[in-house]
Write a protein that holds these residues in place. Structure first.
Motif, PDB file in Angstrom:
ATOM      1  N   HIS A   1      -2.212   0.922   6.062  1.00 30.72           N
ATOM      2  CA  HIS A   1      -3.580   0.391   5.987  1.00 30.72           C
ATOM      3  C   HIS A   1      -3.910  -0.542   7.150  1.00 30.72           C
ATOM      4  O   HIS A   1      -4.210  -1.726   6.968  1.00 30.72           O
ATOM      5  CB  HIS A   1      -3.821  -0.298   4.638  1.00 30.72           C
ATOM      6  N   TRP A   2      -3.855   0.003   8.343  1.00 30.91           N
ATOM      7  CA  TRP A   2      -4.148  -0.741   9.566  1.00 30.91           C
ATOM      8  C   TRP A   2      -5.629  -1.105   9.590  1.00 30.91           C
ATOM      9  O   TRP A   2      -6.477  -0.260   9.325  1.00 30.91           O
ATOM     10  CB  TRP A   2      -3.791   0.112  10.774  1.00 30.91           C
ATOM     11  N   ILE A   3      -5.933  -2.348   9.874  1.00 34.54           N
ATOM     12  CA  ILE A   3      -7.316  -2.816   9.909  1.00 34.54           C
ATOM     13  C   ILE A   3      -7.564  -3.634  11.172  1.00 34.54           C
ATOM     14  O   ILE A   3      -6.630  -4.091  11.823  1.00 34.54           O
ATOM     15  CB  ILE A   3      -7.674  -3.670   8.674  1.00 34.54           C
ATOM     16  N   LYS A   4      -8.818  -3.825  11.475  1.00 35.40           N
ATOM     17  CA  LYS A   4      -9.203  -4.660  12.617  1.00 35.40           C
ATOM     18  C   LYS A   4     -10.222  -5.676  12.102  1.00 35.40           C
ATOM     19  O   LYS A   4     -11.253  -5.304  11.571  1.00 35.40           O
ATOM     20  CB  LYS A   4      -9.798  -3.819  13.729  1.00 35.40           C
TER      21      LYS A   4
ATOM     22  N   MET B   1      -5.276 -10.778   2.705  1.00 41.18           N
ATOM     23  CA  MET B   1      -4.375  -9.940   3.501  1.00 41.18           C
ATOM     24  C   MET B   1      -2.960 -10.134   2.976  1.00 41.18           C
ATOM     25  O   MET B   1      -2.587 -11.227   2.560  1.00 41.18           O
ATOM     26  CB  MET B   1      -4.447 -10.335   4.975  1.00 41.18           C
ATOM     27  N   TRP B   2      -2.174  -9.065   3.009  1.00 44.06           N
ATOM     28  CA  TRP B   2      -0.777  -9.049   2.589  1.00 44.06           C
ATOM     29  C   TRP B   2      -0.622  -9.454   1.125  1.00 44.06           C
ATOM     30  O   TRP B   2       0.348 -10.103   0.721  1.00 44.06           O
ATOM     31  CB  TRP B   2       0.106  -9.890   3.497  1.00 44.06           C
ATOM     32  N   SER B   3      -1.590  -9.049   0.312  1.00 45.91           N
ATOM     33  CA  SER B   3      -1.582  -9.344  -1.116  1.00 45.91           C
ATOM     34  C   SER B   3      -0.270  -8.908  -1.757  1.00 45.91           C
ATOM     35  O   SER B   3       0.281  -7.859  -1.425  1.00 45.91           O
ATOM     36  CB  SER B   3      -2.751  -8.618  -1.783  1.00 45.91           C
ATOM     37  N   GLY B   4       0.200  -9.721  -2.687  1.00 47.36           N
ATOM     38  CA  GLY B   4       1.418  -9.402  -3.409  1.00 47.36           C
ATOM     39  C   GLY B   4       2.695  -9.741  -2.668  1.00 47.36           C
ATOM     40  O   GLY B   4       3.789  -9.522  -3.172  1.00 47.36           O
ATOM     41  N   THR B   5       2.571 -10.277  -1.453  1.00 43.58           N
ATOM     42  CA  THR B   5       3.750 -10.710  -0.697  1.00 43.58           C
ATOM     43  C   THR B   5       3.742 -12.243  -0.658  1.00 43.58           C
ATOM     44  O   THR B   5       2.715 -12.870  -0.938  1.00 43.58           O
ATOM     45  CB  THR B   5       3.737 -10.181   0.756  1.00 43.58           C
ATOM     46  N   PRO B   6       4.839 -12.861  -0.278  1.00 40.88           N
ATOM     47  CA  PRO B   6       4.852 -14.319  -0.153  1.00 40.88           C
ATOM     48  C   PRO B   6       3.908 -14.818   0.950  1.00 40.88           C
ATOM     49  O   PRO B   6       3.635 -16.007   1.034  1.00 40.88           O
ATOM     50  CB  PRO B   6       6.298 -14.655   0.220  1.00 40.88           C
ATOM     51  N   TYR B   7       3.418 -13.886   1.791  1.00 43.33           N
ATOM     52  CA  TYR B   7       2.605 -14.255   2.944  1.00 43.33           C
ATOM     53  C   TYR B   7       1.113 -13.940   2.753  1.00 43.33           C
ATOM     54  O   TYR B   7       0.355 -13.953   3.722  1.00 43.33           O
ATOM     55  CB  TYR B   7       3.134 -13.540   4.197  1.00 43.33           C
ATOM     56  N   GLN B   8       0.713 -13.692   1.503  1.00 42.63           N
ATOM     57  CA  GLN B   8      -0.711 -13.410   1.297  1.00 42.63           C
ATOM     58  C   GLN B   8      -1.528 -14.611   1.754  1.00 42.63           C
ATOM     59  O   GLN B   8      -1.085 -15.758   1.657  1.00 42.63           O
ATOM     60  CB  GLN B   8      -0.988 -13.054  -0.156  1.00 42.63           C
ATOM     61  N   HIS B   9      -2.699 -14.305   2.287  1.00 41.54           N
ATOM     62  CA  HIS B   9      -3.582 -15.375   2.777  1.00 41.54           C
ATOM     63  C   HIS B   9      -5.012 -14.875   2.781  1.00 41.54           C
ATOM     64  O   HIS B   9      -5.266 -13.675   2.742  1.00 41.54           O
ATOM     65  CB  HIS B   9      -3.150 -15.851   4.166  1.00 41.54           C
ATOM     66  N   LEU B  10      -5.939 -15.796   2.799  1.00 45.31           N
ATOM     67  CA  LEU B  10      -7.352 -15.455   2.788  1.00 45.31           C
ATOM     68  C   LEU B  10      -7.857 -15.339   4.222  1.00 45.31           C
ATOM     69  O   LEU B  10      -7.681 -16.259   5.034  1.00 45.31           O
ATOM     70  CB  LEU B  10      -8.173 -16.524   2.056  1.00 45.31           C
TER      71      LEU B  10
ATOM     72  N   THR C   1      -8.026  -5.405  -1.876  1.00 45.65           N
ATOM     73  CA  THR C   1      -7.863  -3.977  -1.636  1.00 45.65           C
ATOM     74  C   THR C   1      -7.092  -3.727  -0.341  1.00 45.65           C
ATOM     75  O   THR C   1      -7.143  -4.537   0.592  1.00 45.65           O
ATOM     76  CB  THR C   1      -9.226  -3.268  -1.562  1.00 45.65           C
ATOM     77  N   ALA C   2      -6.417  -2.589  -0.300  1.00 46.35           N
ATOM     78  CA  ALA C   2      -5.630  -2.240   0.885  1.00 46.35           C
ATOM     79  C   ALA C   2      -6.519  -2.007   2.103  1.00 46.35           C
ATOM     80  O   ALA C   2      -6.124  -2.291   3.226  1.00 46.35           O
ATOM     81  CB  ALA C   2      -4.770  -1.005   0.608  1.00 46.35           C
ATOM     82  N   GLN C   3      -7.728  -1.484   1.898  1.00 45.68           N
ATOM     83  CA  GLN C   3      -8.695  -1.261   2.982  1.00 45.68           C
ATOM     84  C   GLN C   3      -9.925  -2.116   2.699  1.00 45.68           C
ATOM     85  O   GLN C   3     -10.909  -1.632   2.165  1.00 45.68           O
ATOM     86  CB  GLN C   3      -9.079   0.222   3.073  1.00 45.68           C
ATOM     87  N   PRO C   4      -9.880  -3.393   3.033  1.00 45.96           N
ATOM     88  CA  PRO C   4     -10.969  -4.304   2.685  1.00 45.96           C
ATOM     89  C   PRO C   4     -12.190  -4.158   3.586  1.00 45.96           C
ATOM     90  O   PRO C   4     -12.130  -3.559   4.653  1.00 45.96           O
ATOM     91  CB  PRO C   4     -10.336  -5.681   2.905  1.00 45.96           C
ATOM     92  N   ASP C   5     -13.291  -4.733   3.122  1.00 48.15           N
ATOM     93  CA  ASP C   5     -14.480  -4.907   3.953  1.00 48.15           C
ATOM     94  C   ASP C   5     -14.162  -6.102   4.847  1.00 48.15           C
ATOM     95  O   ASP C   5     -14.108  -7.239   4.382  1.00 48.15           O
ATOM     96  CB  ASP C   5     -15.692  -5.188   3.070  1.00 48.15           C
TER      97      ASP C   5
ATOM     98  N   ASN D   1      -2.757  -4.335   6.706  1.00 47.68           N
ATOM     99  CA  ASN D   1      -3.241  -5.253   5.678  1.00 47.68           C
ATOM    100  C   ASN D   1      -2.255  -5.376   4.519  1.00 47.68           C
ATOM    101  O   ASN D   1      -2.443  -6.205   3.646  1.00 47.68           O
ATOM    102  CB  ASN D   1      -4.605  -4.797   5.149  1.00 47.68           C
ATOM    103  N   VAL D   2      -1.202  -4.565   4.512  1.00 51.16           N
ATOM    104  CA  VAL D   2      -0.269  -4.574   3.394  1.00 51.16           C
ATOM    105  C   VAL D   2       1.169  -4.921   3.788  1.00 51.16           C
ATOM    106  O   VAL D   2       1.956  -5.321   2.942  1.00 51.16           O
ATOM    107  CB  VAL D   2      -0.286  -3.217   2.638  1.00 51.16           C
ATOM    108  N   ASP D   3       1.528  -4.767   5.058  1.00 51.06           N
ATOM    109  CA  ASP D   3       2.902  -4.997   5.518  1.00 51.06           C
ATOM    110  C   ASP D   3       2.920  -6.102   6.564  1.00 51.06           C
ATOM    111  O   ASP D   3       2.482  -5.904   7.693  1.00 51.06           O
ATOM    112  CB  ASP D   3       3.467  -3.704   6.109  1.00 51.06           C
ATOM    113  N   PRO D   4       3.438  -7.290   6.215  1.00 54.44           N
ATOM    114  CA  PRO D   4       3.458  -8.413   7.154  1.00 54.44           C
ATOM    115  C   PRO D   4       4.259  -8.169   8.429  1.00 54.44           C
ATOM    116  O   PRO D   4       4.103  -8.897   9.394  1.00 54.44           O
ATOM    117  CB  PRO D   4       4.095  -9.550   6.353  1.00 54.44           C
TER     118      PRO D   4
END
Length: 172
Positions: A123-126, A158-167, A147-151, A110-113
């Motif tokens: 912060h691996w998520i599914k 996802m990927w907050s703070g990067t150029p690739y953040q998206h909802l 958050t790094a570990q979202p609900d 969720n943090v590294d594109p």
């Protein structure tokens, strides 16, 4: 190559194309996938068209090298965003796109594109089936959890703070 070997190779390629097209179409609602252009990303990063569509959407099949099912289907703006991400370039902000991943997908960091597998800090998520909004201005994303570990049962960035953040918007 003999005629028989060439025919066998063409048949195997046709079967692979049929599977890739079905996988790609499964990413979106049936009517969207049925009329979309279907592409595969080659080893060199270039896209090869398997089928030309006519509705402005482009779909890609599941990537067998990633952990979860991840076929995706996107409109033109989202395709430009995805090409920027795949090419490690900054996507154009303010050019909003829609992407479908209705087969599940996003078994990812969720943090590294560019993370390829889970590690202690990435912060691996599914996330199950979802749609994504990409390319929006920063203020749009500020309305959602980052958050790094979202609900993963509710919309989050996802990927907050990067150029690739998206909802990310779960749909099931």
């Amino acid at each position: 190559m003999t005629k028989g070997a060439k025919a066998s190779s063409e048949q195997a390629s046709s079967t692979a194309n049929t599977k890739d097209i079905a996988s790609a179409m499964s990413a979106a609602p049936k009517k969207v996938g049925a009329a979309a252009t279907i592409v595969v990303v080659e080893g060199d990063g270039k896209m090869r068209t398997l089928r030309k569509g006519h509705n402005g959407f482009t779909c890609m099949p599941d990537n067998p090298t990633t952990p979860g099912p991840d076929p995706m289907c996107m409109d033109k703006a989202a395709l430009e965003w995805a090409e920027a991400w795949m090419g490690h370039k900054t996507p154009m902000a303010g050019k909003i796109g829609l992407m479908y991943m209705l087969e599940g997908g996003t078994d990812a960091s969720n943090v590294d594109p560019y993370a390829k597998k889970p590690t202690t800090g990435n912060h691996w998520i599914k996330t199950g089936p979802h749609v994504m909004i990409v390319g929006a201005e920063q203020s749009f994303y500020d309305m959602y959890p980052k958050t790094a570990q979202p609900d993963t049962g509710a919309p989050y960035v996802m990927w907050s703070g990067t150029p690739y953040q998206h909802l990310m918007i779960p749909v099931k």
